[in-house]
Design an enzyme around this catalytic site. Structure first.
Site, PDB file in Angstrom:
ATOM      1  N   GLU A  94       0.832  -1.199   0.000  1.00 47.21           N
ATOM      2  CA  GLU A  94       0.000   0.000   0.000  1.00 47.21           C
ATOM      3  C   GLU A  94       0.871   1.255   0.000  1.00 47.21           C
ATOM      4  OE1 GLU A  94      -1.234   1.882   3.495  1.00 47.21           O
ATOM      5  OE2 GLU A  94      -1.224   0.029   4.669  1.00 47.21           O
ATOM      6  N   LYS A 133      -5.558  -2.641  13.975  1.00 44.05           N
ATOM      7  CA  LYS A 133      -5.005  -1.553  14.774  1.00 44.05           C
ATOM      8  C   LYS A 133      -5.718  -1.537  16.122  1.00 44.05           C
ATOM      9  CE  LYS A 133      -3.683   1.279  10.814  1.00 44.05           C
ATOM     10  NZ  LYS A 133      -4.230   0.491   9.694  1.00 44.05           N
TER      11      LYS A 133
END
Length: 308
Positions: free
Chosen positions: A30, A164
């Site tokens: 990414e 996360k």
């Protein structure tokens, strides 16, 4: 979309094209981590090192981005530098993708749009830091990352250090289960929480061998079961952060975000910045370490999958 239609929008780097033609393994990366996730020059150094780790393992890197409206599958050094330094780069999720391409703009690919780009290009594996998910308080805000829907519909495996830790990890796992996305722990029975190795949430499957993960991917897609696979790879013990410190920082940051009216795609960078401040910069080093760790595992899975 046909290959001829894709050519009107997508540029595949020569290195990546050569790997495709030779049936050699390719791993997508990414670019939001470059443009929005880290300060310069750490962002550029990290991006280059991830690509180097893959090449050293015999795997071709394909960092994804949108530059001047062109979907990029593999970036040159100048393009990496541009993504690391330009202030004119939009953090692009799926809803932004066509808008950025149609209007000749610049976009950093999130996990969602990196999965989308990998699917369009025919790359079966993406390496990232951590996936997005269901945000805390989503029962009232409906704040759920697009990453999860792209995982639900794209035949792309994602190697990550779990969710996360700013997210509601339990609800994220429930969401993935609802849409049939297997979440496998690499050498762990528990979902890692990005900065920390443990979250308290048990996983259904533990895999200790990249070869077996590759076999799972192939079997799933051979059976016509569409959608991705999440490979949860815990941060190395030496680089993990103190769980209580991280949780305290997140709770304080969530309260500040609420007071300041921060929501949507601005939430994650705000929270991660606050965690960085509270940890005195240690969280950035942990972030970099886990990305490298994921890249090494991604390379081994990609090589195994290429021989299936």
């Amino acid at each position: 979309m046909t290959l001829s239609n894709l050519k009107a929008y997508m540029d595949i780097a020569p290195e990546v094209r050569e790997a495709f033609e030779a049936n050699k393994p390719v791993v997508a990366l990414e670019s939001t981590i470059i443009s929005h996730g880290m300060p310069y020059p750490k962002n550029l150094e990290t991006a280059k090192r991830c690509e180097a780790i893959l090449r050293e393992a015999g795997v071709t890197p394909a960092t994804t981005a949108i530059i001047d409206g062109r979907i990029k599958v593999g970036l040159s050094e100048d393009e990496l530098e541009f993504m690391a330094t330009s202030k004119d780069v939009i953090k692009s999720s799926t809803r932004d993708y066509a808008h950025i391409v149609a209007n000749g703009l610049n976009g950093a690919t999130t996990v969602a749009t990196s999965i989308l780009t990998a699917r369009l290009a025919g790359i079966p594996l993406l390496v990232t830091g951590g996936i997005g998910g269901v945000h805390r308080g989503a029962e009232t805000t409906m704040d759920i990352s697009r990453d999860l829907q792209e995982l639900a519909t794209s035949d792309v495996a994602v190697v990550c250090a779990g969710c996360k830790s700013i997210l509601d990890i339990g609800l994220t796992l429930e969401y993935l289960e609802t849409f049939g996305v297997p979440v496998v722990g690499y050498q762990t029975e528990e979902m890692p929480a990005f900065f920390t190795r443990r979250s308290g949430h048990k996983l259904d499957y533990r895999y200790d061998d990249p070869e077996k993960i590759a076999a799972l991917m192939k079997t799933k897609w051979d059976l016509g079961i569409h959608g991705g696979v999440v490979v949860a790879n815990p941060i190395p013990e030496a680089d993990a952060m103190d769980e209580e410190l991280i949780e305290k920082a997140i709770e304080e940051a969530l309260e500040d975000a609420k007071k300041q009216g921060i929501s949507g795609k601005e939430t994650t960078p705000f929270l991660l910045q606050r965690v960085l401040e509270v940890t005195g910069g240690d969280s950035l080093e942990s972030n970099i370490a886990l990305v490298f760790n994921n890249t090494r595992l991604g390379a081994e899975i990609a090589k195994a999958y290429a021989h299936k």
